[in-house]
Design a protein around this motif. Structure first.
Motif, mmCIF file in Angstrom:
data_model
loop_
_atom_site.group_PDB
_atom_site.id
_atom_site.type_symbol
_atom_site.label_atom_id
_atom_site.label_comp_id
_atom_site.label_asym_id
_atom_site.label_seq_id
_atom_site.Cartn_x
_atom_site.Cartn_y
_atom_site.Cartn_z
ATOM 1 N N CYS A 296 0.954 -1.627 0.250
ATOM 2 C CA CYS A 296 -0.197 -0.275 0.285
ATOM 3 C C CYS A 296 0.746 1.340 -0.074
ATOM 4 C CB CYS A 296 -0.811 0.302 1.108
ATOM 5 S SG CYS A 296 -2.074 -1.688 1.348
ATOM 6 N N SER A 297 1.907 1.127 0.956
ATOM 7 C CA SER A 297 2.823 2.463 0.770
ATOM 8 C C SER A 297 3.436 2.482 -0.646
ATOM 9 C CB SER A 297 4.084 2.260 2.311
ATOM 10 O OG SER A 297 4.625 2.817 1.562
ATOM 11 N N SER A 302 -1.895 5.902 -6.501
ATOM 12 C CA SER A 302 -3.170 5.450 -7.072
ATOM 13 C C SER A 302 -3.348 4.597 -6.413
ATOM 14 C CB SER A 302 -1.464 4.387 -8.273
ATOM 15 O OG SER A 302 -1.240 3.185 -7.168
ATOM 16 N N MET A 303 -3.537 4.263 -5.060
ATOM 17 C CA MET A 303 -4.479 3.826 -4.436
ATOM 18 C C MET A 303 -5.527 4.529 -3.499
ATOM 19 S SD MET A 303 -2.242 0.536 -2.733
ATOM 20 C CE MET A 303 -4.604 -0.657 -1.884
ATOM 21 N N TYR A 304 -4.939 6.085 -3.345
ATOM 22 C CA TYR A 304 -5.340 7.172 -2.942
ATOM 23 C C TYR A 304 -7.096 7.947 -4.218
ATOM 24 C CZ TYR A 304 -6.809 11.958 -1.312
ATOM 25 O OH TYR A 304 -7.705 12.824 -0.945
ATOM 26 N N MET A 305 -5.692 7.827 -5.358
ATOM 27 C CA MET A 305 -6.913 8.178 -6.793
ATOM 28 C C MET A 305 -8.319 7.153 -6.860
ATOM 29 S SD MET A 305 -4.185 9.144 -9.126
ATOM 30 C CE MET A 305 -5.853 9.947 -10.287
ATOM 31 N N GLN A 362 13.614 -4.625 -6.831
ATOM 32 C CA GLN A 362 12.188 -4.815 -6.470
ATOM 33 C C GLN A 362 10.771 -4.607 -6.973
ATOM 34 O OE1 GLN A 362 10.521 -1.835 -3.312
ATOM 35 N NE2 GLN A 362 12.557 -1.043 -3.207
ATOM 36 N N PRO A 363 9.861 -5.158 -6.827
ATOM 37 C CA PRO A 363 8.998 -5.194 -7.879
ATOM 38 C C PRO A 363 8.821 -3.571 -8.232
ATOM 39 C CG PRO A 363 8.112 -7.022 -6.664
ATOM 40 C CD PRO A 363 9.468 -6.428 -5.794
ATOM 41 N N ILE A 364 8.538 -2.779 -9.559
ATOM 42 C CA ILE A 364 7.886 -1.691 -9.778
ATOM 43 C C ILE A 364 6.693 -1.474 -9.071
ATOM 44 C CG2 ILE A 364 6.962 -2.262 -12.055
ATOM 45 C CD1 ILE A 364 8.731 1.133 -12.532
ATOM 46 N N SER A 365 6.245 -0.372 -8.771
ATOM 47 C CA SER A 365 5.257 0.064 -8.513
ATOM 48 C C SER A 365 4.320 0.970 -9.673
ATOM 49 C CB SER A 365 4.859 0.679 -6.997
ATOM 50 O OG SER A 365 5.534 2.054 -7.081
ATOM 51 N N VAL A 366 2.994 1.110 -9.002
ATOM 52 C CA VAL A 366 2.475 2.261 -10.919
ATOM 53 C C VAL A 366 2.678 3.773 -9.948
ATOM 54 C CG1 VAL A 366 0.067 3.227 -10.680
ATOM 55 C CG2 VAL A 366 0.022 0.356 -10.776
ATOM 56 N N ASP A 367 2.790 3.947 -8.833
ATOM 57 C CA ASP A 367 3.972 5.116 -8.025
ATOM 58 C C ASP A 367 5.034 5.364 -8.674
ATOM 59 O OD1 ASP A 367 0.912 5.820 -7.573
ATOM 60 O OD2 ASP A 367 2.143 6.033 -4.947
ATOM 61 N N GLU A 368 5.461 4.626 -8.587
ATOM 62 C CA GLU A 368 7.244 4.996 -9.093
ATOM 63 C C GLU A 368 6.892 4.595 -10.487
ATOM 64 O OE1 GLU A 368 9.482 2.004 -5.916
ATOM 65 O OE2 GLU A 368 8.379 1.079 -7.416
ATOM 66 N N ALA A 369 6.102 3.828 -11.411
ATOM 67 C CA ALA A 369 6.121 4.216 -13.249
ATOM 68 C C ALA A 369 5.317 5.376 -13.991
ATOM 69 C CB ALA A 369 5.186 2.889 -13.383
#
Length: 372
Positions: A296-297, A302-305, A362-369
């Motif tokens: 979540c962090s 993206s999860m906020y949106m 580590q796996p890339i997140s939507v925020d990082e992308a």
């Protein structure tokens, strides 16, 4: 040469908790009737949790100072992207339901609009929340990080902004475009355009930057950092409490438009809370729950949106502020599941579009992308 570990696990867990917390809070605020929000024990407690915005702001400032993206250009770029994300979210939250005809009448009537529909739509798209605050703050705090090298200089800027916040509150430039910008910084007409004006809320981010700089000077010793947070938190409460409780009209004036005493007082309690969470989480071994919070962090923006868009669209199905606490608790579970499901779907889409690489730390997140 091996780089020091700058990431603080406790902050990841706290930001992860905030994702779950905001789904709970926003579901209650949108669907619970006034009685359930103010007179039930559960409702009152959830509303109280909604006063934890300063926790996220201070964490944001701290991680901003220790981020791998340290350039001024990066800060400005990320701030601009967050502002675009904020306006896109508002479009999806408000305009899509209104145009497609599934926004409930009592929500539209809440604002008492009488002008042209285009003006009403523009109001909703420009409505300011945490994303606007974070975006516009990043446009400015990058300059502080680049040019202010002394941690106490950083703290002084944060406290100075808090000190003048009530004096500049309500400044309004009655000219198109400029009026919205002045509201972003100084609005005191709640609920108007802006829920979280830059003055005073950026103060919490800068206070977090002070601790981020201190963390660097402590050679990334998180135990010493959080111990210092405890001491500064106690000092802030001692300074802020008399101002809030004796001169509340000036120093507090409501949660969204605090004066200097309110900022110091809330910052004090936030720092003590962060110290307490650090002490608790430092003894917890990695497990599925902590992995979920870290997920979540990594995807906080993206999860906020996602959760706001889903909750806003749901008004067309479940109504607006019409339900008791029991039904709202079921909706909370529903929206937690839906938010995670949509986020996972975005992860799959992103993974398919991403070119294969040999090694990923580590796996890339939507925020990082989005930020890269």
């Amino acid at each position: 040469m091996k780089q020091p570990i700058t990431r603080i696990a406790a902050l990841d867990l706290i930001k992860g908790m905030s994702v779950i917390g905001m789904i709970i809070i926003h579901t209650l605020l949108i669907y619970a009737n006034v009685k359930s929000q103010s007179e039930s024990v559960i409702g009152s407690f959830i509303v109280f949790l909604g006063r934890g915005t300063s926790i996220f702001m201070i964490c944001m400032g701290l991680t901003f100072m220790t981020s791998s993206h340290q350039s001024l250009k990066s800060s400005i770029k990320r701030g601009g992207l967050l502002l675009l994300a904020a306006f896109f979210m508002n479009f999806m939250k408000f305009i899509v339901p209104a145009v497609l005809g599934f926004a409930p009448d009592n929500f539209i009537q809440k604002y008492g609009w009488h002008g042209p529909i285009e003006q009403q739509y523009m109001y909703l798209v420009m409505l300011g929340d945490i994303l606007q605050l974070a975006g516009i703050s990043l446009l400015f705090v990058g300059f502080i990080r680049k040019y202010v090298k002394n941690k106490y200089g950083i703290l002084a800027i944060g406290l100075l902004i808090a000190a003048v916040s009530r004096e500049v509150s309500g400044i309004h430039i009655d000219y198109p475009v400029l009026n919205y910008i002045s509201d972003l910084f100084f609005s005191n007409d709640y609920p108007a355009y802006i829920y979280f004006p830059v003055f005073p809320w950026i103060s919490f981010i800068i206070i977090g930057m002070f601790f981020g700089k201190w963390y660097q000077e402590l050679n990334y010793d998180s135990r010493k950092l959080f111990r210092n947070m405890l001491y500064i938190g106690l000092l802030f409460i001692a300074l802020g409490a008399p101002l809030v409780f004796l001169y509340g009209d000036y120093n507090y004036n409501g949660f969204y438009h605090m004066g200097p005493g309110g900022v110091i007082y809330f910052a004090g309690w936030t720092l003590i809370f962060l110290w307490a969470i650090f002490r608790i989480t430092s003894k917890i071994k990695e497990n599925k729950f902590t992995e979920t919070l870290k997920y979540c962090s990594r995807n906080l923006t993206s999860m906020y949106m996602i959760q706001w868009i889903l909750i806003s669209w749901g008004k067309g199905i479940f109504g607006y502020r019409q339900h008791g606490i029991g039904f709202v608790l079921m909706l909370i579970l529903l929206y937690i599941v839906l938010t995670f499901s949509v986020q996972k779907l975005l992860d799959l889409i992103l993974k398919k579009k991403k070119k294969p690489v040999i090694v990923l730390e580590q796996p890339i997140s939507v925020d990082e992308a989005v930020m890269k």
